[in-house]
Design a protein around this motif. Structure first.
Motif, PDB file in Angstrom:
ATOM      1  N   PHE A   1       0.844  -1.206   0.000  1.00 18.62           N
ATOM      2  CA  PHE A   1       0.000   0.000   0.000  1.00 18.62           C
ATOM      3  C   PHE A   1       0.875   1.249   0.000  1.00 18.62           C
ATOM      4  N   GLU A   2       1.868   1.254   0.911  1.00 19.71           N
ATOM      5  CA  GLU A   2       2.759   2.428   1.022  1.00 19.71           C
ATOM      6  C   GLU A   2       3.528   2.657  -0.280  1.00 19.71           C
ATOM      7  N   GLN A   3       4.054   1.566  -0.826  1.00 16.91           N
ATOM      8  CA  GLN A   3       4.860   1.691  -2.050  1.00 16.91           C
ATOM      9  C   GLN A   3       4.010   2.138  -3.236  1.00 16.91           C
ATOM     10  N   LEU A   4       2.821   1.541  -3.344  1.00 15.95           N
ATOM     11  CA  LEU A   4       1.929   1.896  -4.473  1.00 15.95           C
ATOM     12  C   LEU A   4       1.483   3.352  -4.377  1.00 15.95           C
ATOM     13  N   SER A   5       1.207   3.791  -3.132  1.00  9.20           N
ATOM     14  CA  SER A   5       0.709   5.163  -2.945  1.00  9.20           C
ATOM     15  C   SER A   5       1.711   6.210  -3.436  1.00  9.20           C
ATOM     16  N   LYS A   6       2.988   5.828  -3.459  1.00 13.11           N
ATOM     17  CA  LYS A   6       4.016   6.818  -3.840  1.00 13.11           C
ATOM     18  C   LYS A   6       4.115   6.984  -5.357  1.00 13.11           C
ATOM     19  N   ILE A   7       3.468   6.098  -6.119  1.00  6.40           N
ATOM     20  CA  ILE A   7       3.638   6.154  -7.581  1.00  6.40           C
ATOM     21  C   ILE A   7       2.634   7.128  -8.189  1.00  6.40           C
ATOM     22  N   PRO A   8       3.116   8.161  -8.891  1.00  6.98           N
ATOM     23  CA  PRO A   8       2.188   9.136  -9.477  1.00  6.98           C
ATOM     24  C   PRO A   8       1.220   8.438 -10.442  1.00  6.98           C
ATOM     25  N   GLY A   9      -0.045   8.839 -10.362  1.00  5.58           N
ATOM     26  CA  GLY A   9      -1.051   8.276 -11.269  1.00  5.58           C
ATOM     27  C   GLY A   9      -1.775   7.063 -10.703  1.00  5.58           C
ATOM     28  N   VAL A  10      -1.227   6.487  -9.617  1.00  7.85           N
ATOM     29  CA  VAL A  10      -1.880   5.304  -9.016  1.00  7.85           C
ATOM     30  C   VAL A  10      -2.930   5.761  -8.009  1.00  7.85           C
ATOM     31  N   THR A  11      -4.144   5.230  -8.150  1.00  4.39           N
ATOM     32  CA  THR A  11      -5.198   5.499  -7.155  1.00  4.39           C
ATOM     33  C   THR A  11      -5.600   4.171  -6.529  1.00  4.39           C
ATOM     34  N   ILE A  12      -5.458   4.107  -5.219  1.00  3.51           N
ATOM     35  CA  ILE A  12      -5.842   2.876  -4.514  1.00  3.51           C
ATOM     36  C   ILE A  12      -7.305   2.965  -4.109  1.00  3.51           C
ATOM     37  N   LEU A  13      -8.033   1.880  -4.338  1.00  2.00           N
ATOM     38  CA  LEU A  13      -9.443   1.846  -3.941  1.00  2.00           C
ATOM     39  C   LEU A  13      -9.535   1.293  -2.518  1.00  2.00           C
ATOM     40  N   GLY A  14     -10.406   1.903  -1.725  1.00  3.37           N
ATOM     41  CA  GLY A  14     -10.641   1.335  -0.395  1.00  3.37           C
ATOM     42  C   GLY A  14      -9.833   1.992   0.696  1.00  3.37           C
ATOM     43  N   PRO A  15     -10.011   1.483   1.929  1.00  7.52           N
ATOM     44  CA  PRO A  15      -9.477   2.167   3.111  1.00  7.52           C
ATOM     45  C   PRO A  15      -7.978   1.970   3.328  1.00  7.52           C
ATOM     46  N   ALA A  16      -7.472   2.655   4.341  1.00  5.75           N
ATOM     47  CA  ALA A  16      -6.070   2.536   4.742  1.00  5.75           C
ATOM     48  C   ALA A  16      -5.795   1.111   5.240  1.00  5.75           C
ATOM     49  N   PRO A  17      -4.500   0.734   5.264  1.00  2.00           N
ATOM     50  CA  PRO A  17      -4.149  -0.655   5.620  1.00  2.00           C
ATOM     51  C   PRO A  17      -4.681  -1.115   6.973  1.00  2.00           C
ATOM     52  N   LYS A  18      -4.887  -0.198   7.895  1.00  2.00           N
ATOM     53  CA  LYS A  18      -5.343  -0.569   9.245  1.00  2.00           C
ATOM     54  C   LYS A  18      -6.646  -1.373   9.194  1.00  2.00           C
ATOM     55  N   ASN A  19      -7.524  -0.979   8.276  1.00  2.00           N
ATOM     56  CA  ASN A  19      -8.814  -1.672   8.189  1.00  2.00           C
ATOM     57  C   ASN A  19      -8.956  -2.407   6.859  1.00  2.00           C
ATOM     58  N   ARG A  20      -7.965  -3.236   6.545  1.00  2.00           N
ATOM     59  CA  ARG A  20      -7.939  -3.829   5.216  1.00  2.00           C
ATOM     60  C   ARG A  20      -7.458  -5.280   5.287  1.00  2.00           C
ATOM     61  N   GLY A  21      -8.100  -6.136   4.493  1.00  2.00           N
ATOM     62  CA  GLY A  21      -7.610  -7.511   4.328  1.00  2.00           C
ATOM     63  C   GLY A  21      -6.436  -7.507   3.357  1.00  2.00           C
ATOM     64  N   ALA A  22      -6.048  -8.697   2.892  1.00  2.00           N
ATOM     65  CA  ALA A  22      -4.819  -8.826   2.087  1.00  2.00           C
ATOM     66  C   ALA A  22      -5.070  -8.568   0.603  1.00  2.00           C
ATOM     67  N   VAL A  23      -5.771  -7.474   0.325  1.00  2.00           N
ATOM     68  CA  VAL A  23      -6.201  -7.161  -1.039  1.00  2.00           C
ATOM     69  C   VAL A  23      -5.969  -5.676  -1.311  1.00  2.00           C
ATOM     70  N   ILE A  24      -5.371  -5.354  -2.463  1.00  2.00           N
ATOM     71  CA  ILE A  24      -5.293  -3.936  -2.871  1.00  2.00           C
ATOM     72  C   ILE A  24      -5.703  -3.829  -4.334  1.00  2.00           C
ATOM     73  N   SER A  25      -6.802  -3.125  -4.580  1.00  2.00           N
ATOM     74  CA  SER A  25      -7.196  -2.839  -5.960  1.00  2.00           C
ATOM     75  C   SER A  25      -6.826  -1.400  -6.254  1.00  2.00           C
ATOM     76  N   PHE A  26      -6.433  -1.165  -7.485  1.00  2.00           N
ATOM     77  CA  PHE A  26      -5.988   0.192  -7.833  1.00  2.00           C
ATOM     78  C   PHE A  26      -6.176   0.447  -9.321  1.00  2.00           C
ATOM     79  N   THR A  27      -6.117   1.732  -9.670  1.00  2.00           N
ATOM     80  CA  THR A  27      -6.139   2.109 -11.078  1.00  2.00           C
ATOM     81  C   THR A  27      -4.889   2.936 -11.356  1.00  2.00           C
ATOM     82  N   VAL A  28      -4.500   2.959 -12.613  1.00  2.00           N
ATOM     83  CA  VAL A  28      -3.357   3.793 -13.023  1.00  2.00           C
ATOM     84  C   VAL A  28      -3.884   4.725 -14.107  1.00  2.00           C
ATOM     85  N   ALA A  29      -3.704   6.028 -13.878  1.00  2.00           N
ATOM     86  CA  ALA A  29      -4.279   7.013 -14.805  1.00  2.00           C
ATOM     87  C   ALA A  29      -3.867   6.719 -16.249  1.00  2.00           C
ATOM     88  N   GLY A  30      -4.870   6.550 -17.101  1.00  2.00           N
ATOM     89  CA  GLY A  30      -4.596   6.402 -18.530  1.00  2.00           C
ATOM     90  C   GLY A  30      -4.195   5.009 -18.982  1.00  2.00           C
TER      91      GLY A  30
END
Ligand SMILES: Cc1ncc(COP(=O)(O)O)c(C=O)c1O
Length: 422
Positions: free
Chosen positions: A304-333
């Motif tokens: 989550f931390e690493q993905l959040s630092k990449i420009p254009g990446v949007t993570i769907l859903g809450p912060a890691p504190k309230n999250r299972g072992a899943v991260i969905s995201f989009t990349v602009a364009g």
């Protein structure tokens, strides 16, 4: 750890980040299925010879193993099914069909998997029931309920919701929601497909009316899952499939049914798969479900931390504190299918699409997302490799715009999604 998983051992360069779809299987599970056929294979509950009795004992011990694993209280009933989907269909047809009437409301949430929407829609069409959706916030958590919600007006008879969203990763606060629903006489079904494989789940503590999960997401075989039914609901349920095994007596005119759980298990059951599921439970218990939760949470937080630092990446859903072992995201364009195809060239398996949650994607205003998901065999170094590869792809893509090449590869898949670029 990886060495316990033959597929990952053989394909040592593969980075498998799709455990929310299905997990890899340890050798102990693969061996257990073979062991069934080599040492125990006979049909259960039918014959008196030794082998069949041993087979029956092993199958029923599987039920006890499941009950122990999810801390099912005395008197509740564990039914074997093909998986979470079949378990929900069982509740729809064996309970809801006989206990809900025209005008009653079923409350689902906006973050449900199709498995927890479509079976209800089928019944609602037939019986003129209403379906309402508990809205989510833009951060992917359940919103405060609107004042006109059926939960407030008293028309809601059943709340069916996921424990952990397979897209957003959100962990829903069941310990608050279930007692509150119970106070209002609302029955609750928990879809625990994404929680049972990753964290301690106590049916006793949560106290839902129904809880469902699949074996294949928790290191077990495909074709096996379970439904746990609260004692008080059993007398309200009718058989949902007819056949051998589920009867006490059959005449040309009518039939009398066996007691639960057998009443809900018509025909020959997935016997080798139950044996495999037992091995998966043993394997998880040896490693410790809490240790698995800690490990996958650390991986998720790091990714989550690493993905959040990449420009254009949007993570769907809450912060890691309230999250299972899943991260969905989009990349602009960049379309998720294209991204998954690029990553595949690096040997990284991620999921792209709507993850069987089209309504949720519609709510989020996107047609698809990319998803990474983890299990105990994943390592931090794999996340580093994934992030490095993702950056290289984005770099190359911005420089050369080589999406054209992939648009060709995915032209068919993308046809329906082109109108709405993400
Ligand atoms: C939250 C959730 N519910 C239900 C299901 C359906 O599980 P199965 O396909 O094993 O029946 C899944 C599968 O991805 C899921 O993630």
């Amino acid at each position: 750890m990886k060495s316990d998983f033959p597929l990952l051992k053989k394909r040592s360069k593969l980075v498998y980040f799709d455990s929310a779809a299905t997990s890899q299987k340890p050798k102990a599970v693969i061996d257990a299925e073979a062991e069934w056929y080599e040492t125990l294979n006979a049909n259960t509950h039918r014959a008196v010879y030794d082998l069949a009795e041993k087979a029956t004992e092993a199958y029923e011990a599987g039920r006890a193993d499941v009950a122990r694993f999810i801390d099912a209280p005395q008197g509740s009933c564990v039914v074997f099914t093909k998986g979470a989907t079949e378990s929900i269909n069982l509740v729809v047809n064996a309970w809801a069909r006989h206990n809900l009437k025209k005008g009653d409301t079923i409350l689902l949430t906006e973050m449900e998997h199709h498995a927890n929407i479509v079976p209800w829609q089928l019944l609602a069409d037939e019986k003129k029931l209403k379906i309402e959706y508990w809205p989510i916030t833009d951060d992917g958590e359940l919103s405060p309920l609107p004042h006109n919600s059926s939960l407030v007006t008293g028309h809601c008879k059943l709340l069916s919701l996921t424990h952990i969203s397979n897209v957003l990763g959100t962990i829903n606060p069941l310990k608050k929601i279930i007692p509150w629903a119970r106070e209002q006489g609302i029955k609750v079904l928990v879809d625990a497909a994404q929680s049972v494989p990753h964290m301690p789940v106590s049916v006793r503590a949560l106290d839902p009316d129904f809880l469902v999960f699949s074996g294949h997401k928790m290191l077990g075989p495909t074709g096996i899952g379970a439904l746990v039914i609260k004692k008080e609901r059993l007398a309200e349920m009718q058989p949902w499939q007819g056949g051998g095994e589920m009867i006490e007596r059959v005449s040309f005119k009518e039939s009398a049914f066996a007691q639960p759980p057998w009443k809900f298990e018509a025909g020959t059951q997935p016997l080798a798969q139950v044996h495999g599921l037992r091995a998966a439970i043993r394997y998880i218990e040896q490693r410790g479900i809490k240790a698995i939760e800690k490990h996958t949470r650390e991986l998720t937080t790091y990714a989550f931390e690493q993905l959040s630092k990449i420009p254009g990446v949007t993570i769907l859903g809450p912060a890691p504190k309230n999250r299972g072992a899943v991260i969905s995201f989009t990349v602009a364009g960049l379309h998720p299918h294209d991204l998954a195809t690029f990553l595949n060239r690096y040997g990284i398996c991620i999921r792209a699409g709507n993850h069987c949650a089209m309504p949720l994607h519609e709510r989020l205003g996107i047609v698809a997302s990319a998803r990474v998901s983890f299990h105990l065999y994943n390592e931090k170094t794999e996340i580093d490799f994934f992030i490095k590869s993702l950056k290289a792809i984005l770099n190359e893509w911005t420089k050369n715009g080589f999406v054209a090449q992939l648009t060709h590869e995915y032209s068919i898949k993308r046809q329906d999604t082109k109108q709405k670029q993400i």
